[in-house]
Design an enzyme around this catalytic site. Structure first.
Site, PDB file in Angstrom:
ATOM      1  N   HIS A   1      27.091  -3.352 -12.989  1.00  0.00           N
ATOM      2  CA  HIS A   1      28.062  -4.022 -12.122  1.00  0.00           C
ATOM      3  C   HIS A   1      27.468  -5.120 -11.254  1.00  0.00           C
ATOM      4  O   HIS A   1      28.200  -6.056 -10.902  1.00  0.00           O
ATOM      5  CB  HIS A   1      28.729  -2.981 -11.204  1.00  0.00           C
ATOM      6  CG  HIS A   1      29.661  -2.063 -11.935  1.00  0.00           C
ATOM      7  ND1 HIS A   1      30.437  -1.118 -11.295  1.00  0.00           N
ATOM      8  CD2 HIS A   1      29.953  -1.946 -13.263  1.00  0.00           C
ATOM      9  CE1 HIS A   1      31.162  -0.454 -12.195  1.00  0.00           C
ATOM     10  NE2 HIS A   1      30.876  -0.937 -13.392  1.00  0.00           N
TER      11      HIS A   1
ATOM     12  N   GLY B   1       6.753   1.597   1.077  1.00  0.00           N
ATOM     13  CA  GLY B   1       6.831   2.990   1.512  1.00  0.00           C
ATOM     14  C   GLY B   1       8.227   3.562   1.346  1.00  0.00           C
ATOM     15  O   GLY B   1       8.416   4.638   0.773  1.00  0.00           O
ATOM     16  N   THR B   2       9.205   2.838   1.858  1.00  0.00           N
ATOM     17  CA  THR B   2      10.600   3.273   1.746  1.00  0.00           C
ATOM     18  C   THR B   2      11.380   2.486   0.705  1.00  0.00           C
ATOM     19  O   THR B   2      12.495   2.886   0.338  1.00  0.00           O
ATOM     20  CB  THR B   2      11.327   3.060   3.083  1.00  0.00           C
ATOM     21  OG1 THR B   2      11.197   1.668   3.433  1.00  0.00           O
ATOM     22  CG2 THR B   2      10.713   3.918   4.196  1.00  0.00           C
ATOM     23  N   GLY B   3      10.853   1.357   0.309  1.00  0.00           N
ATOM     24  CA  GLY B   3      11.592   0.418  -0.549  1.00  0.00           C
ATOM     25  C   GLY B   3      12.480  -0.512   0.263  1.00  0.00           C
ATOM     26  O   GLY B   3      13.032  -1.481  -0.283  1.00  0.00           O
TER      27      GLY B   3
ATOM     28  N   GLY C   1      11.859  -2.442   3.260  1.00  0.00           N
ATOM     29  CA  GLY C   1      11.331  -3.749   3.680  1.00  0.00           C
ATOM     30  C   GLY C   1      11.203  -4.708   2.514  1.00  0.00           C
ATOM     31  O   GLY C   1      11.582  -5.891   2.615  1.00  0.00           O
TER      32      GLY C   1
ATOM     33  N   HIS D   1       0.816  -1.214   0.000  1.00  0.00           N
ATOM     34  CA  HIS D   1       0.000   0.000   0.000  1.00  0.00           C
ATOM     35  C   HIS D   1       0.852   1.266   0.000  1.00  0.00           C
ATOM     36  O   HIS D   1       0.438   2.296  -0.524  1.00  0.00           O
ATOM     37  CB  HIS D   1      -0.965  -0.007   1.193  1.00  0.00           C
ATOM     38  CG  HIS D   1      -0.291  -0.413   2.482  1.00  0.00           C
ATOM     39  ND1 HIS D   1       0.156  -1.700   2.714  1.00  0.00           N
ATOM     40  CD2 HIS D   1       0.040   0.303   3.585  1.00  0.00           C
ATOM     41  CE1 HIS D   1       0.720  -1.757   3.923  1.00  0.00           C
ATOM     42  NE2 HIS D   1       0.673  -0.566   4.464  1.00  0.00           N
TER      43      HIS D   1
HETATM   44  C1  RB5 Z   1       3.948   0.135   5.344  1.00  0.00           C
HETATM   45  O1  RB5 Z   1       3.321   1.061   6.146  1.00  0.00           O
HETATM   46  C2  RB5 Z   1       5.453   0.345   5.359  1.00  0.00           C
HETATM   47  O2  RB5 Z   1       5.987  -0.137   6.536  1.00  0.00           O
HETATM   48  C3  RB5 Z   1       6.070  -0.352   4.169  1.00  0.00           C
HETATM   49  O3  RB5 Z   1       5.502   0.148   3.000  1.00  0.00           O
HETATM   50  C4  RB5 Z   1       7.561  -0.187   3.962  1.00  0.00           C
HETATM   51  O4  RB5 Z   1       7.940   1.151   4.024  1.00  0.00           O
HETATM   52  C5  RB5 Z   1       8.427  -1.064   4.755  1.00  0.00           C
HETATM   53  O5  RB5 Z   1       9.664  -1.085   4.591  1.00  0.00           O
END
Ligand code: RB5
Length: 143
Positions: free
Chosen positions: A96, A64-66, A68, A8
């Site tokens: 590379h 969200g951050t890429g 996880g 999401h």
């Molecule tokens: C979801 O809220 C968030 O934790 C997920 O998208 C991501 O950023 C995890 O690394």
């Protein structure tokens, strides 16, 4: 074939990347989600299992951050997932690292930058040579 997936947190960015893929005639399969809350390891697994079906396949993973989703992807043997936030990294991880998956953060990267990163990722080939030696060492770490 290209496989794209997000949780999401990456859904809005996925729409922008899908528009780029559509506009440029790429064939791809969207492995979800459709904006509903999901657990990013499930999406990482679904995309990466498909990517591993052929050496020519590529994956795109967004959360969200890429972070996880890249962590999860890199647990799967044969996956070299690169979390990218700049164009140079997106280019050199193909040259590379022979990355087969690019990961980006939907809450950290603007759509314009993300499209440019995806474009160079998809149009850059692995250089081989001394870099292949290093990739083989990464493969040994998987055993
Ligand atoms: C979801 O809220 C968030 O934790 C997920 O998208 C991501 O950023 C995890 O690394």
């Amino acid at each position: 074939m290209i496989y794209i997936g997000c949780d999401h947190g990456g859904y809005v960015l996925k729409s922008a990347l899908r528009a780029y893929l559509d506009d440029n005639g790429f064939e791809y399969t969207d492995m979800g989600c459709d904006g509903e809350p999901v657990d990013y390891p499930d999406i990482a697994e679904a995309v990466c299992r498909k990517v591993l079906e052929s050496e020519d396949n590529k994956g795109i993973l967004l959360c969200g951050t890429g972070i996880g989703i890249s962590m999860a992807a890199n647990k799967i043997k044969g996956i070299r997932a690169a979390l990218c936030a700049d164009w140079y990294s997106a280019k050199y991880t193909r040259l590379h690292n022979d990355a087969n998956v690019i990961c980006m953060g939907g809450r950290t990267i603007g759509a314009g930058s993300a499209v440019e990163m995806l474009d160079v990722f998809l149009h850059t080939d692995f250089e081989g040579g001394k870099h292949a030696v290093r990739i083989n060492k990464i493969k040994k770490l998987e055993d």
